[in-house]
Design a protein around this motif. Structure first.
Motif, PDB file in Angstrom:
ATOM      1  N   VAL A 263      34.281  57.833 103.811  1.00  0.00           N
ATOM      2  CA  VAL A 263      34.513  58.522 102.547  1.00  0.00           C
ATOM      3  C   VAL A 263      33.228  59.236 102.160  1.00  0.00           C
ATOM      4  O   VAL A 263      32.156  58.952 102.690  1.00  0.00           O
ATOM      5  CB  VAL A 263      34.944  57.537 101.448  1.00  0.00           C
ATOM      6  N   VAL A 264      33.353  60.167 101.241  1.00  0.00           N
ATOM      7  CA  VAL A 264      32.207  60.973 100.831  1.00  0.00           C
ATOM      8  C   VAL A 264      31.841  60.622  99.393  1.00  0.00           C
ATOM      9  O   VAL A 264      32.716  60.541  98.525  1.00  0.00           O
ATOM     10  CB  VAL A 264      32.517  62.474 100.946  1.00  0.00           C
ATOM     11  N   ALA A 265      30.569  60.383  99.156  1.00  0.00           N
ATOM     12  CA  ALA A 265      30.099  60.037  97.816  1.00  0.00           C
ATOM     13  C   ALA A 265      29.053  61.038  97.349  1.00  0.00           C
ATOM     14  O   ALA A 265      28.273  61.563  98.148  1.00  0.00           O
ATOM     15  CB  ALA A 265      29.508  58.631  97.808  1.00  0.00           C
ATOM     16  N   ASP A 266      29.043  61.273  96.040  1.00  0.00           N
ATOM     17  CA  ASP A 266      27.993  62.060  95.413  1.00  0.00           C
ATOM     18  C   ASP A 266      27.137  61.109  94.575  1.00  0.00           C
ATOM     19  O   ASP A 266      27.286  59.888  94.659  1.00  0.00           O
ATOM     20  CB  ASP A 266      28.606  63.186  94.577  1.00  0.00           C
ATOM     21  N   VAL A 267      26.248  61.671  93.773  1.00  0.00           N
ATOM     22  CA  VAL A 267      25.291  60.837  93.034  1.00  0.00           C
ATOM     23  C   VAL A 267      25.220  61.300  91.586  1.00  0.00           C
ATOM     24  O   VAL A 267      25.339  62.494  91.292  1.00  0.00           O
ATOM     25  CB  VAL A 267      23.891  60.935  93.681  1.00  0.00           C
ATOM     26  N   ALA A 268      25.043  60.338  90.689  1.00  0.00           N
ATOM     27  CA  ALA A 268      24.791  60.650  89.280  1.00  0.00           C
ATOM     28  C   ALA A 268      23.699  59.708  88.788  1.00  0.00           C
ATOM     29  O   ALA A 268      23.576  58.582  89.268  1.00  0.00           O
ATOM     30  CB  ALA A 268      26.056  60.485  88.441  1.00  0.00           C
ATOM     31  N   VAL A 269      22.909  60.173  87.832  1.00  0.00           N
ATOM     32  CA  VAL A 269      21.847  59.350  87.252  1.00  0.00           C
ATOM     33  C   VAL A 269      22.080  59.252  85.752  1.00  0.00           C
ATOM     34  O   VAL A 269      22.150  60.279  85.059  1.00  0.00           O
ATOM     35  CB  VAL A 269      20.455  59.941  87.532  1.00  0.00           C
ATOM     36  N   ALA A 270      22.235  58.021  85.267  1.00  0.00           N
ATOM     37  CA  ALA A 270      22.431  57.801  83.831  1.00  0.00           C
ATOM     38  C   ALA A 270      21.074  57.622  83.160  1.00  0.00           C
ATOM     39  O   ALA A 270      20.305  56.730  83.548  1.00  0.00           O
ATOM     40  CB  ALA A 270      23.302  56.579  83.598  1.00  0.00           C
ATOM     41  N   ASP A 271      20.784  58.454  82.173  1.00  0.00           N
ATOM     42  CA  ASP A 271      19.505  58.349  81.473  1.00  0.00           C
ATOM     43  C   ASP A 271      19.387  57.036  80.719  1.00  0.00           C
ATOM     44  O   ASP A 271      18.286  56.469  80.612  1.00  0.00           O
ATOM     45  CB  ASP A 271      19.344  59.519  80.492  1.00  0.00           C
ATOM     46  N   ASP A 272      20.507  56.549  80.177  1.00  0.00           N
ATOM     47  CA  ASP A 272      20.470  55.329  79.364  1.00  0.00           C
ATOM     48  C   ASP A 272      21.644  54.421  79.710  1.00  0.00           C
ATOM     49  O   ASP A 272      22.803  54.850  79.663  1.00  0.00           O
ATOM     50  CB  ASP A 272      20.542  55.667  77.875  1.00  0.00           C
ATOM     51  N   VAL A 273      21.336  53.178  80.018  1.00  0.00           N
ATOM     52  CA  VAL A 273      22.344  52.133  80.212  1.00  0.00           C
ATOM     53  C   VAL A 273      21.855  50.907  79.441  1.00  0.00           C
ATOM     54  O   VAL A 273      20.694  50.511  79.569  1.00  0.00           O
ATOM     55  CB  VAL A 273      22.532  51.780  81.702  1.00  0.00           C
ATOM     56  N   VAL A 274      22.724  50.333  78.630  1.00  0.00           N
ATOM     57  CA  VAL A 274      22.349  49.162  77.832  1.00  0.00           C
ATOM     58  C   VAL A 274      23.308  48.019  78.133  1.00  0.00           C
ATOM     59  O   VAL A 274      24.529  48.181  78.071  1.00  0.00           O
ATOM     60  CB  VAL A 274      22.380  49.482  76.322  1.00  0.00           C
ATOM     61  N   ILE A 275      22.747  46.868  78.483  1.00  0.00           N
ATOM     62  CA  ILE A 275      23.526  45.648  78.705  1.00  0.00           C
ATOM     63  C   ILE A 275      22.952  44.592  77.778  1.00  0.00           C
ATOM     64  O   ILE A 275      21.844  44.093  77.996  1.00  0.00           O
ATOM     65  CB  ILE A 275      23.440  45.185  80.175  1.00  0.00           C
ATOM     66  N   LEU A 286      26.378  55.778  92.610  1.00  0.00           N
ATOM     67  CA  LEU A 286      27.093  56.500  93.649  1.00  0.00           C
ATOM     68  C   LEU A 286      28.463  56.852  93.078  1.00  0.00           C
ATOM     69  O   LEU A 286      29.146  55.995  92.515  1.00  0.00           O
ATOM     70  CB  LEU A 286      27.251  55.643  94.896  1.00  0.00           C
ATOM     71  N   VAL A 287      28.844  58.100  93.224  1.00  0.00           N
ATOM     72  CA  VAL A 287      30.093  58.593  92.634  1.00  0.00           C
ATOM     73  C   VAL A 287      31.132  58.768  93.734  1.00  0.00           C
ATOM     74  O   VAL A 287      30.936  59.554  94.671  1.00  0.00           O
ATOM     75  CB  VAL A 287      29.862  59.938  91.914  1.00  0.00           C
ATOM     76  N   PHE A 288      32.240  58.025  93.608  1.00  0.00           N
ATOM     77  CA  PHE A 288      33.306  58.089  94.600  1.00  0.00           C
ATOM     78  C   PHE A 288      34.558  58.728  94.005  1.00  0.00           C
ATOM     79  O   PHE A 288      34.843  58.563  92.809  1.00  0.00           O
ATOM     80  CB  PHE A 288      33.663  56.683  95.091  1.00  0.00           C
ATOM     81  N   PRO A 289      35.325  59.438  94.833  1.00  0.00           N
ATOM     82  CA  PRO A 289      36.605  59.976  94.355  1.00  0.00           C
ATOM     83  C   PRO A 289      37.483  58.847  93.821  1.00  0.00           C
ATOM     84  O   PRO A 289      37.466  57.736  94.353  1.00  0.00           O
ATOM     85  CB  PRO A 289      37.212  60.600  95.630  1.00  0.00           C
ATOM     86  N   ASP A 290      38.242  59.130  92.785  1.00  0.00           N
ATOM     87  CA  ASP A 290      39.075  58.100  92.172  1.00  0.00           C
ATOM     88  C   ASP A 290      39.984  57.423  93.196  1.00  0.00           C
ATOM     89  O   ASP A 290      40.197  56.207  93.151  1.00  0.00           O
ATOM     90  CB  ASP A 290      39.936  58.712  91.060  1.00  0.00           C
ATOM     91  N   GLU A 291      40.555  58.216  94.104  1.00  0.00           N
ATOM     92  CA  GLU A 291      41.517  57.644  95.052  1.00  0.00           C
ATOM     93  C   GLU A 291      40.882  56.618  95.979  1.00  0.00           C
ATOM     94  O   GLU A 291      41.559  55.732  96.503  1.00  0.00           O
ATOM     95  CB  GLU A 291      42.189  58.751  95.884  1.00  0.00           C
ATOM     96  N   ASP A 292      39.569  56.718  96.184  1.00  0.00           N
ATOM     97  CA  ASP A 292      38.905  55.767  97.069  1.00  0.00           C
ATOM     98  C   ASP A 292      38.551  54.470  96.350  1.00  0.00           C
ATOM     99  O   ASP A 292      38.119  53.506  96.983  1.00  0.00           O
ATOM    100  CB  ASP A 292      37.638  56.383  97.673  1.00  0.00           C
TER     101      ASP A 292
END
Length: 465
Positions: A263-275, A286-292
Motif C-alpha cells: 500500500v502507499v502512504a503519505d505523511v502529515a505532521v501535527a503541530d499540536d497533539v495533547v494527551i 503516516l497517512v493511509f487511504p481510508d480503504e486500507d
C-alpha cells in the motif's frame, strides 16, 4: 497487535517487515481493529547486514580473540538477542572494544536499549577509521539513520542515507542501499521538520473505556485513537487527516503488509497533539487511504498513537479497569528488561528452562507463537496441540495460516508467571527467512492478567504489578 509493516511502517517506517498478524479470534473481539492494525501496517523494512562465510580464526597482537573467534556474539547480534549479547559483551576484556566488530556490537546495544545518541557517538568514532570493511561501514551508516530517526533528526538521517546511496559502490551490498532507498521518500518530506517535543503539566489519568481508545486533541479537535507500542509511527486515515486540517505531504511510501499487498502512504505532521496533561509538538503521522484501514464488518482504524509518542511520555501505566496513567516524573526503573529492534519493543520470555525472544505488542489482543517456536518444540506441540487454520487480518485484507492450538501454556515474563489458554502456534514463517527470529508476540491477554502493567521506555522497563 501484530504489526507488520515493512517493519511497521506503521510500526515504523523503518525497516523490516513487521510480522505479526492478528488471529481470527482477535478480530472477533471488541478491540480487534487494533490487532488488525498492527498486523498489516508494515513499515519500511530495515535490512540488517549479515556477513556470510565461516569466521576466520586469528589472534590479535594483544592476545585477545577477534570477533570472528567469538561466533556466539555474531549469532546473538544477527538474531537480535540483545539481552544475552549485552551480557556476553560485559564479559569481554576492555581491550576487545578496539576491535571494530566488537564496537559495532556495543553501538547496537546502546541503540537497542534506547540510547541512540550514545550509539551514534560510537558509530562516528568507528567511521573515522580507515580500516573498516565496507559491509561493516554500511551497517554502521544504516544504524546511524535509525538512530537519527529516533532522535527526530530527519535531515541528518537523510544525509546519511544519501551517503549510503551516492558515495559507496552499488556492488558493495544491497541491504543497506535497499534500506536507504526505502527510507529516502520519508526522510525527504520530513527533512525540514523539527524534532518532536513534549511538555508535561502534571499527572495524567485517562479513562479509556471498552475500546481502550485514548482521548486526545489534535490541532484542538477531540479524537479517540488506540495506543500501539508496535506502531513505528503514529497512523491516521486520510479522511481524518483532512478533517483535522493537517497538511498531507505526498511521499508515495511503498509499504509492504503482512498480507503480501503493498500500500502507499503519505505523511502529515501535527503541530499540536495533547494527551491529558502532556503536550506534543511536531508529531509525525503516516497517512493511509481510508480503504486500507477499513475492514469487513465495519471495523475502521481512524488513527493510532505510535511508539515515538509513547516513548516521549517516558512511562505509561495501564490499569485493568481501562485507565491509563502518565506520571509527570516517573521513578527510575532498574529492570531494563525491554529492548528495541529499531522501534519494535522486545522482551525476553522464559518457557520451561529456555529464553525466548518476543515482541511486546499492546495492540494485539492475543499472544501468538511463531514458526521458530514451533520448530524448536515441534514434537511437544504436535503431541499436545490441535491443528487449526487461523485467519490473520491487516492492511490489505486477510490471510490464513496453519497453526496448532494448545489448550494451555505456562511462561514467565518480567519475573512473573503467566498461564495462557487456547494458544496458537504458527507452523509456517510469516516473515522472510532473515527476519524470522521472533518466538512470539506478547499481547494483552498476557499483560492484563495483572492489576496493572507499566511501560517505561526511558529506562527500558516492563513492570507487572
Amino acid at each position: 497487535m501484530h504489526k507488520h509493516i515493512d517493519r511497521p511502517l506503521l510500526k515504523k517506517v523503518s525497516h523490516r517487515t513487521g510480522i505479526s498478524t492478528p488471529t481470527k479470534r482477535t478480530i472477533e473481539r471488541p478491540f480487534a481493529w487494533q490487532a488488525l492494525l498492527c498486523a498489516g501496517l508494515v513499515i519500511l523494512a530495515l535490512l540488517v547486514w549479515i556477513p556470510s562465510g565461516a569466521a576466520e580464526k586469528r589472534e590479535r597482537r594483544d592476545g585477545h580473540q577477534t570477533v570472528e573467534e567469538i561466533p556466539d556474539l555474531h549469532s546473538l547480534y544477527r538474531s537480535r538477542h540483545f539481552f544475552t549479547l549485552r551480557e556476553r559483551l560485559a564479559e569481554q576484556p576492555a581491550a576487545a572494544s578496539n576491535d571494530p566488530r566488537i564496537a559495532l556490537y556495543h553501538a547496537t546495544i546502546q541503540s537497542a536499549f534506547n540510547r541512540p545518541a550514545q550509539s551514534n557517538r560510537i558509530i562516528k568514532g568507528l567511521l573515522d577509521r580507515n580500516d573498516l570493511p565496507r559491509p561493516l561501514e554500511l551497517r554502521l551508516l544504516q544504524m546511524e539513520v535509525e538512530n537519527d530517526l529516533r532522535l527526530g533528526d530527519y535531515g541528518g538521517a537523510l544525509g546519511v542515507a544519501e551517503r549510503i546511496l551516492t558515495t559507496l559502490p552499488e556492488r558493495a551490498t544491497s541491504a543497506a542501499q535497499a534500506y536507504a532507498r526505502r527510507m529516502s521518500p520519508l526522510l525527504e518530506v520530513l527533512e525540514d521538520t523539527p524534532p518532536q517535543t513534549v511538555e508535561k503539566a502534571g499527572f495524567t489519568r485517562l479513562a479509556l473505556g471498552r475500546t481502550r481508545r485514548i482521548p486526545l486533541e489534535i490541532m484542538g479537535q477531540k479524537r479517540r485513537f488506540a495506543l500501539d507500542t508496535g506502531a513505528n509511527f503514529s497512523v491516521i486515515m486520510r479522511s481524518e487527516a483532512e478533517n483535522l486540517g493537517l497538511k498531507i505531504r505526498p511521499a508515495g511510501l511503498q509499504v509492504s503488509t503482512s498480507t503480501t499487498k503493498e500500500v502507499v502512504a503519505d505523511v502529515a505532521v501535527a503541530d499540536d497533539v495533547v494527551i491529558g496533561k502532556v503536550s506534543f509538538k511536531n508529531v509525525v503521522f503516516l497517512v493511509f487511504p481510508d480503504e486500507d484501514l477499513s475492514f469487513p464488518g465495519g471495523e475502521r482504524i481512524p488513527g493510532l498513537v505510535g511508539f515515538p509518542v509513547v516513548n516521549a511520555m517516558d512511562e505509561v501505566r495501564f490499569r485493568r479497569d481501562d485507565v491509563l496513567e502518565i506520571p509527570s516524573d516517573p521513578p527510575t526503573r532498574t529492570n531494563e528488561n525491554l529492548a528495541l529492534d529499531d522501534l519494535d519493543p522486545l522482551v525476553r520470555v522464559r518457557y520451561t528452562k529456555d529464553d525466548l525472544l518476543c515482541r511486546l505488542d499492546t495492540g494485539a489482543e492475543k499472544t501468538d507463537f511463531y514458526e521458530p517456536f514451533f520448530r524448536r518444540y515441534r514434537e511437544r506441540i504436535e503431541g499436545n496441540g490441535k491443528r487449526v487454520t487461523t485467519t490473520s487480518g491487516g492492511v490489505g485484507g486477510y490471510q490464513e495460516f496453519d497453526a496448532y492450538r494448545l489448550a494451555r501454556l505456562v511462561m514467565t515474563i518480567a519475573g512473573a508467571g503467566v498461564t495462557l489458554r487456547k494458544v496458537e502456534v504458527f507452523t509456517q514463517p510469516i516473515r522472510p527467512p532473515h527476519q524470522n527470529y521472533l518466538d512470539c508476540n506478547v499481547g494483552l491477554d498476557t499483560l492484563e492478567q495483572f492489576p496493572a502493567y507499566v511501560l517505561n521506555f526511558r529506562d527500558m522497563a516492563l513492570i507487572l504489578e
